[in-house]
Design a protein around this motif. Structure first.
Motif, PDB file in Angstrom:
ATOM      1  N   ARG A 152     -62.665  12.265  76.347  1.00 39.41           N
ATOM      2  CA  ARG A 152     -62.159  10.895  77.150  1.00 39.41           C
ATOM      3  C   ARG A 152     -60.693  11.153  76.685  1.00 39.41           C
ATOM      4  O   ARG A 152     -59.774  10.862  77.595  1.00 39.41           O
ATOM      5  CB  ARG A 152     -62.766   9.850  76.819  1.00 39.41           C
ATOM      6  CG  ARG A 152     -62.657   8.758  77.736  1.00 39.41           C
ATOM      7  CD  ARG A 152     -63.749   7.624  77.863  1.00 39.41           C
ATOM      8  NE  ARG A 152     -63.268   6.344  78.378  1.00 39.41           N
ATOM      9  CZ  ARG A 152     -63.645   5.371  78.021  1.00 39.41           C
ATOM     10  NH1 ARG A 152     -64.741   5.285  77.244  1.00 39.41           N
ATOM     11  NH2 ARG A 152     -63.318   4.177  78.652  1.00 39.41           N
ATOM     12  N   LYS A 175     -58.908   1.915  78.752  1.00 36.67           N
ATOM     13  CA  LYS A 175     -60.001   1.964  79.850  1.00 36.67           C
ATOM     14  C   LYS A 175     -59.807   2.949  80.757  1.00 36.67           C
ATOM     15  O   LYS A 175     -60.561   3.441  81.605  1.00 36.67           O
ATOM     16  CB  LYS A 175     -60.263   0.637  80.342  1.00 36.67           C
ATOM     17  CG  LYS A 175     -60.609  -0.280  79.450  1.00 36.67           C
ATOM     18  CD  LYS A 175     -60.928  -1.819  80.171  1.00 36.67           C
ATOM     19  CE  LYS A 175     -62.217  -2.507  79.621  1.00 36.67           C
ATOM     20  NZ  LYS A 175     -62.223  -3.625  80.229  1.00 36.67           N
ATOM     21  N   GLY A 176     -58.641   3.624  80.598  1.00 35.05           N
ATOM     22  CA  GLY A 176     -58.097   4.823  82.053  1.00 35.05           C
ATOM     23  C   GLY A 176     -58.005   3.994  83.184  1.00 35.05           C
ATOM     24  O   GLY A 176     -58.303   4.753  84.339  1.00 35.05           O
ATOM     25  N   GLU A 181     -65.780   6.927  82.157  1.00 36.29           N
ATOM     26  CA  GLU A 181     -65.495   8.246  82.246  1.00 36.29           C
ATOM     27  C   GLU A 181     -66.389   9.046  81.179  1.00 36.29           C
ATOM     28  O   GLU A 181     -66.690   8.494  80.142  1.00 36.29           O
ATOM     29  CB  GLU A 181     -64.067   8.473  82.268  1.00 36.29           C
ATOM     30  CG  GLU A 181     -63.343   7.926  83.469  1.00 36.29           C
ATOM     31  CD  GLU A 181     -61.813   8.232  83.275  1.00 36.29           C
ATOM     32  OE1 GLU A 181     -61.592   9.490  83.411  1.00 36.29           O
ATOM     33  OE2 GLU A 181     -61.176   7.258  82.877  1.00 36.29           O
ATOM     34  N   GLY A 182     -66.355  10.337  81.285  1.00 38.03           N
ATOM     35  CA  GLY A 182     -66.488  11.285  80.379  1.00 38.03           C
ATOM     36  C   GLY A 182     -68.181  11.314  80.114  1.00 38.03           C
ATOM     37  O   GLY A 182     -69.055  10.313  80.577  1.00 38.03           O
ATOM     38  N   LYS A 200     -58.948  13.944  78.713  1.00 36.80           N
ATOM     39  CA  LYS A 200     -58.640  13.355  80.081  1.00 36.80           C
ATOM     40  C   LYS A 200     -57.283  12.685  80.126  1.00 36.80           C
ATOM     41  O   LYS A 200     -56.394  12.938  80.903  1.00 36.80           O
ATOM     42  CB  LYS A 200     -59.726  12.345  80.558  1.00 36.80           C
ATOM     43  CG  LYS A 200     -60.923  12.949  81.000  1.00 36.80           C
ATOM     44  CD  LYS A 200     -62.183  11.844  81.237  1.00 36.80           C
ATOM     45  CE  LYS A 200     -63.448  12.367  81.482  1.00 36.80           C
ATOM     46  NZ  LYS A 200     -63.405  12.909  82.806  1.00 36.80           N
ATOM     47  N   TYR A 201     -56.891  12.122  79.081  1.00 38.76           N
ATOM     48  CA  TYR A 201     -55.562  11.434  78.898  1.00 38.76           C
ATOM     49  C   TYR A 201     -55.298  11.318  77.426  1.00 38.76           C
ATOM     50  O   TYR A 201     -56.071  11.192  76.563  1.00 38.76           O
ATOM     51  CB  TYR A 201     -55.498  10.315  79.755  1.00 38.76           C
ATOM     52  CG  TYR A 201     -56.566   9.220  79.614  1.00 38.76           C
ATOM     53  CD1 TYR A 201     -56.398   8.118  78.542  1.00 38.76           C
ATOM     54  CD2 TYR A 201     -57.569   9.098  80.312  1.00 38.76           C
ATOM     55  CE1 TYR A 201     -57.348   7.150  78.342  1.00 38.76           C
ATOM     56  CE2 TYR A 201     -58.749   8.285  80.385  1.00 38.76           C
ATOM     57  CZ  TYR A 201     -58.676   7.170  79.265  1.00 38.76           C
ATOM     58  OH  TYR A 201     -59.471   6.290  79.227  1.00 38.76           O
TER      59      TYR A 201
END
Lengths: 347, 347
Positions: A33, A328-329, B2-3, A234-235
């Motif tokens: 993640r 938290k994205g 996510e993930g 992801k980031y």
């Protein structure tokens, strides 16, 4: 005296003899993640030797817990050791069996800088320049590792107290080595196994063996770039003590926060927001951002390499609503009121 | 959110999916002098939670320094970190450049037990039995690692203060894993590189991932046996809180110290001194030494495997002239007045 002394080996570089171990890579079975960098300036008191910024560290631990398990109010305390010589605070250990961690989405990696830990020891001895035949460098290597692993233990304990299943993984112990300060050998399989087992690996800038210099300092930023290349999160988030990247030192009253930087295929980058070419300050950015913004130039260069892989990089201030949103994205949900710097690919 | 959650993976054992990494071996260029085990009972206060036996630890550090650099009166202090919140004691850092470490013969490996660190956390959670899907086991894994790495840091610091270039290498961080508690994957190349660079690796019993149980405790004694097989030291020393192996619990006034045990090709072992078959107590040894002598049976079994390789094993009491003689490799110079147990091959 028995044994052959390594010191009297005709080859002064202990790493020259055996060939460097190959970089072993394996695919992560679940998408990673986030890799989050806890900047040294954010989690330590920069001007006080070996002093942790407890308020910021607490906030990081709480925000990470909230990002990983939003539906749980309080994590299970996982630090069952004495603190400052006092008795062990076991808290609710007897109730742990009843707890559920079904909601836990722990596939984060934490990498922290050294801040006021390690830098003193490293700079006193020049360990980043190598030269282990010198007693001062050898002693400095040992002293630097003691200081940064002390910080690592403190951070792992803070995360564990907050219910995050943190495991310390000092790069030197992981067997990572460098060549001219860039990574030469860094097997990430133990990190992947730990993630798959539900743990949060906690790495840090460390003194390591170097194939050219014989030893050096491997920086947290280089670790992040390497892990991003290997594990494609992801980031990536850099938590620091200012709101992001500015066009000049943030202490300058005219400093402008660069909200979005776009990286092109060739590695060059452009500030797309604010539109500096339209503003009077257009000319200043090139010089200022590269030379005087408190270590931000190196950060942008490393971040640009990550962004080129298609991984968004967020740089923001620790302990704010903006750092929580980043963890938290949720940066893109309402981008106008998010304070920080986004570095992304132009694709 | 996510993930993908590792917890919801249909395969509950995170280590099942990828094949175990092969054990990578490489020859050590210089003969390893000694692997020394600091028993948990020797360096901690067994009955006081997370309490170090400072007197014994100081003695170990001083004796190791004397064994490594007999011609130097005082080593270079290599711990430049705060102690108990106080200022850093730099000592003679400015004079380090003038010092010489030409006489340093540092090719030792130190492995320590846990004693009153880690055992509490491990037994509360049953981490040695595996089962990371249980929140209690996951928390116990994290808590155990925090406790044993705290002890590791304290030991590395004590060694460094005494001038020994110690580097902490927790087996979990090294990427070591087990299968049914025995070593499955344990790359020793980083340990060899560290030795060649002049450092003293300091390992310890640790919580690790297990290919069958998903997690367990890797004991210091298993680590020693593995390293002895891989690196063939000249001798192996177990420093403990009693003089050696007895024929019954050492607290028994009739207990007899077994001074020499010989291991045959088939792994069976015989006490050759004292000659118990000649004495009245001849019958007791088999039962007593196997069952009730305070963990000594497991020690003899591991030691017998090492001795079979042709490596002498010395078991003796920490902080005595006998431990110093063992560390210096001088047990055989005047064997009659050496107090301890020698375990050796019959060849």
């Amino acid at each position: 005296m028995e044994g052959v002394q390594p010191k009297s080996d005709p080859n002064p570089n202990p790493l020259d003899a055996p060939p460097p171990a190959p970089v072993v890579t394996r695919s992560l079975q679940t998408p990673l993640r986030c890799i989050v960098k806890l900047g040294g300036a954010a989690i330590t008191n920069k001007y006080e030797l070996e002093s942790i910024n407890e308020a910021n560290l607490s906030s990081v631990c709480e925000q990470l817990r909230e990002a990983m398990m939003p539906q749980i109010e309080k994590g299970i305390g996982m630090d069952w050791s004495r603190r400052n010589g006092n008795e062990i605070e076991l808290g609710d250990i007897s109730k742990i069996g009843e707890s559920s961690v079904d909601g836990l989405n722990s596939n984060f990696i934490v990498v922290h800088g050294a801040g006021s830990f390690g830098h003193f020891q490293a700079s006193k001895s020049g360990v980043h320049k190598g030269g282990l035949h010198s007693p001062l460098v050898q002693a400095g290597f040992v002293a630097t590792r003691i200081s940064v692993t002390s910080l690592n233990l403190a951070i792992v304990r803070a995360l564990a107290r907050g219910g995050i299943p943190a495991v310390g993984m000092p790069p030197f112990a992981c067997g990572w080595s460098t060549r001219q300060r860039d990574i030469a050998s860094a097997d990430a399989s133990q990190i992947m196994d730990s993630l798959l087992a539900g743990f949060v690996p906690v790495l840090h800038g460390d003194a390591v063996l170097d194939h050219a210099l014989d030893c050096t300092i491997l920086s947290g930023d280089v670790i992040i770039r390497h892990l991003a290349e290997q594990l494609t999160p992801k980031y990536v988030i850099f938590l620091t003590d200012v709101h992001g990247v500015y066009d000049r030192p943030p202490s300058d009253p005219d400093a402008v926060l660069l909200k979005e930087i776009v990286v092109k295929e060739d590695g060059s980058w452009t500030v797309v927001e604010p539109d500096l070419l339209q503003a009077e300050k257009g000319v200043e950015i090139t010089v200022a951002a590269h030379d005087t913004t408190g270590g931000m130039e190196a950060k942008i260069s490393e971040a640009a390499i990550i962004a080129k892989l298609g991984i968004d990089v967020y740089i923001t201030k620790v302990g704010t609503e903006h750092s929580l949103r980043a963890l938290k994205g949720q940066v893109h949900e309402n981008p106008d009121d998010w304070l920080g710097t986004i570095i992304r690919s132009d694709k």
